[in-house]
Design a protein around this motif. Structure first.
Motif, short mmCIF file in Angstrom:
data_model
loop_
_atom_site.label_atom_id
_atom_site.label_comp_id
_atom_site.label_asym_id
_atom_site.label_seq_id
_atom_site.Cartn_x
_atom_site.Cartn_y
_atom_site.Cartn_z
N MET A 18 0.77 -1.23 -0.03
CA MET A 18 -0.02 0.11 -0.18
C MET A 18 0.97 1.29 0.10
O MET A 18 0.63 2.33 -0.56
N ILE A 19 1.85 1.19 0.87
CA ILE A 19 2.88 2.31 0.80
C ILE A 19 3.31 2.48 -0.52
O ILE A 19 3.67 3.70 -1.10
N MET A 20 3.80 1.43 -1.42
CA MET A 20 4.54 1.74 -2.60
C MET A 20 3.37 2.20 -3.38
O MET A 20 3.74 2.72 -4.69
N ASN A 21 2.20 1.63 -3.24
CA ASN A 21 1.04 2.23 -4.42
C ASN A 21 0.49 3.40 -3.94
O ASN A 21 -0.53 4.14 -4.88
N HIS A 22 0.90 4.10 -2.87
CA HIS A 22 0.34 5.35 -2.12
C HIS A 22 0.95 6.56 -3.13
O HIS A 22 1.91 6.59 -3.83
N PRO A 23 -0.05 7.35 -3.64
CA PRO A 23 0.05 8.29 -4.58
C PRO A 23 1.63 8.98 -4.58
O PRO A 23 2.27 9.53 -5.45
N ALA A 24 1.84 9.54 -3.27
CA ALA A 24 3.26 10.22 -2.91
C ALA A 24 4.20 9.42 -3.20
O ALA A 24 5.39 9.94 -3.67
N ILE A 25 4.37 8.11 -3.09
CA ILE A 25 5.38 7.27 -3.32
C ILE A 25 5.30 6.94 -4.69
O ILE A 25 6.47 6.66 -5.35
N LYS A 26 4.30 6.44 -5.17
CA LYS A 26 4.06 5.75 -6.40
C LYS A 26 4.63 6.85 -7.68
O LYS A 26 5.48 6.49 -8.80
N LYS A 27 4.41 8.22 -7.43
CA LYS A 27 5.00 9.00 -8.22
C LYS A 27 6.71 9.09 -8.34
O LYS A 27 7.12 9.35 -9.43
N ARG A 28 6.99 9.02 -7.14
CA ARG A 28 8.61 8.73 -7.13
C ARG A 28 8.91 7.62 -7.71
O ARG A 28 10.10 7.48 -8.51
N ILE A 29 8.40 6.36 -7.53
CA ILE A 29 8.80 5.13 -8.29
C ILE A 29 8.78 5.17 -9.82
O ILE A 29 9.51 4.60 -10.40
N THR A 30 7.76 5.81 -10.21
CA THR A 30 7.65 6.31 -11.64
C THR A 30 8.82 6.73 -12.40
O THR A 30 9.03 6.77 -13.59
N ASN A 31 9.55 7.54 -11.46
CA ASN A 31 10.84 8.25 -11.94
C ASN A 31 12.05 7.28 -11.85
O ASN A 31 13.12 7.81 -12.18
N PHE A 32 11.99 6.17 -11.24
CA PHE A 32 13.33 5.44 -11.01
C PHE A 32 13.74 4.97 -12.46
O PHE A 32 12.97 4.66 -13.23
N HIS A 33 15.02 4.74 -12.42
CA HIS A 33 15.85 4.27 -13.68
C HIS A 33 16.69 3.21 -13.34
O HIS A 33 16.79 2.69 -11.95
N GLN A 34 17.82 2.85 -14.24
CA GLN A 34 18.72 1.91 -13.92
C GLN A 34 19.73 1.93 -12.61
O GLN A 34 19.89 1.28 -12.10
N LYS A 35 19.70 3.45 -12.45
CA LYS A 35 20.55 3.59 -11.14
C LYS A 35 19.74 3.09 -9.87
O LYS A 35 20.32 2.39 -9.02
N GLN A 36 18.61 3.36 -9.60
CA GLN A 36 17.82 3.05 -8.72
C GLN A 36 17.74 1.61 -8.54
O GLN A 36 17.66 0.88 -7.49
N ALA A 37 17.70 0.85 -9.68
CA ALA A 37 17.41 -0.50 -9.91
C ALA A 37 18.50 -1.01 -9.36
O ALA A 37 18.65 -2.15 -8.76
N LEU A 38 19.90 -0.69 -9.93
CA LEU A 38 20.91 -1.27 -9.07
C LEU A 38 21.20 -1.18 -7.74
O LEU A 38 21.60 -2.28 -6.86
N TYR A 39 20.73 0.04 -7.13
CA TYR A 39 20.89 0.42 -5.74
C TYR A 39 19.86 -0.63 -4.89
O TYR A 39 20.26 -1.22 -4.00
N CYS A 40 18.91 -0.86 -5.49
CA CYS A 40 17.65 -1.93 -4.97
C CYS A 40 18.32 -3.35 -5.16
O CYS A 40 18.24 -4.17 -4.10
N LEU A 41 18.99 -3.82 -6.00
CA LEU A 41 19.45 -5.05 -6.22
C LEU A 41 20.70 -5.11 -5.05
O LEU A 41 20.79 -6.36 -4.57
#
Length: 394
Positions: free
Chosen positions: A249-272
């Protein structure tokens, strides 16, 4: 986990999540390949144990991705999607394959027992296990677990409808993780095997139990109350699933969802990297170097990989192979144990030839062959609409 639990066919698939579904399915195959090899007398070593432990992110990831997509519907279609319709859809797509595959695996166990001149009555000594807890095969418990967790859609819908603040959701998530960890360290979490190596279908009360301390307190002279057993398992599963639902639910919350939609390869690497680091810390715990909470390991790796998959979905172009892998992952999960059993039965007869190969290479070879065999079978069977819908919910 499967196409039926994700999104409508007319929507673009999340390629990153499909990719990690496939990786998680491979990890499940590896875990069960190692388990079957161990029971078949194949040698093992520390590296195979580490490899199997590093693969235990699979079920947590499937839970995280499934609940992420479930709660997403509440935010996207806040006024169109009802709890009843969402729950009904998930029930149909989980329960029909569950009972059909339970019947398939139980039938195979009966045939095997008869061929070995065994007593098939032992297979039916625990009806509650067979019917409700996935006792026909060790991996089927995931479906009733996910079905039970789906009841939390009621809680999620209530929170969304009352527009609970993000900070409140975060606080509730932290509390739910603490409760889940307390359930684990108290020894009351769901246990498929209460006795290591016990034959679940041959020994009553040997497996698929939870909150045994409560059961013994309520019925000190009768530990065979099946209704109470099912209720306590359901409570344990709800406690396990609640952090996943709240974090989804937190990830789908509008405030967080907006940030996630701007994630790219750099954030993907950090998460991995985060997922790998958390898994490494969990291994340190297993080797008694220092304590690391199991709840943090499961939830941390699951949502790190989920974020990584979402970040990749924002930037990576669609791939028919990855899409097929994502769609087939549920079927791979369901059929792989049968495929592995056949392969390992054959290999056992050729065991002397495999003894010259190191255990780690052996498990990787069996896993890879078993995984791709399962994928090919599922992919071809899904061309038939009836089979696709009933066996694989696609």
């Amino acid at each position: 986990m499967n196409r039926g639990l994700t999104q409508p066919k007319n929507q673009q698939r999340l390629v990153g999540i499909d990719l990690f579904r496939g990786i998680a399915a491979y990890a499940v195959v590896l875990i069960h390949a190692g388990t079957l090899m161990l029971y078949s007398g194949f040698p093992s070593d520390g590296w195979t144990a580490v490899l199997m432990e590093m693969s235990r992110f699979a079920v947590p990831f499937f839970l995280a991705s499934s609940f992420y997509l479930m709660t997403k519907k509440l935010y996207v279609n806040e006024h169109q999607s009802s709890v009843t319709s969402i729950f009904k859809s998930r029930s149909e797509r989980l329960l029909v394959p569950y009972f059909l595959w339970s019947l398939i695996y139980l039938s195979l166990r009966v045939l095997k027992t008869v061929s070995e001149s065994g007593n098939i009555s032992n297979l039916f000594q625990d009806p509650a296990l067979l019917i409700f807890l996935g006792g026909a095969s060790i991996h089927l418990y995931f479906l009733p677990l996910l079905f039970t967790g789906s009841f939390l859609i009621i809680v999620a819908e209530f929170l969304v409808r009352h527009r609970i603040r993000l900070i409140t959701l975060i606080a509730l998530s932290v509390m739910s993780i603490v409760i889940y960890e307390l359930q684990i360290i108290s020894g009351n979490d769901f246990q498929f095997f209460a006795k290591f190596g016990a034959d679940c279908l041959a020994e009553l009360n040997a497996c698929s139990v939870a909150w045994q301390s409560v059961e013994k307190a309520l019925f000190p002279d009768n530990n065979d109350n099946q209704i109470l057993r099912l209720v306590l398992v359901a409570i344990a599963w709800l406690i396990k699933c609640l952090p996943y639902v709240l974090l989804a639910m937190i990830m789908n919350h509008p405030a967080i969802k907006k940030r996630i939609t701007n994630f790219h390869q750099k954030q993907a690497l950090y998460c991995l990297i985060s997922a790998i680091l958390i898994s490494t810390l969990w291994l340190m715990n297993l080797f008694k170097i220092f304590y690391f909470p199991q709840s943090i390991y499961e939830i941390g790796t699951a949502f790190s990989l989920l974020l990584c998959g979402l970040a990749l979905s924002n930037k990576v172009s669609q791939s028919s192979y990855i899409a097929n892998l994502g769609i087939s992952s549920f079927g791979i999960y369901l059929i792989h144990y049968l495929v592995l059993t056949i392969y390992i039965t054959v290999i056992t007869k050729l065991a002397p030839k495999f003894m010259v190969i190191t255990p780690m290479i052996t498990i990787l070879l069996i896993t890879t062959v078993g995984f791709f065999t399962s994928w090919i079978i599922v992919s071809n069977l899904m061309k038939y609409k009836t089979i696709s819908k009933t066996l694989f919910s696609a």
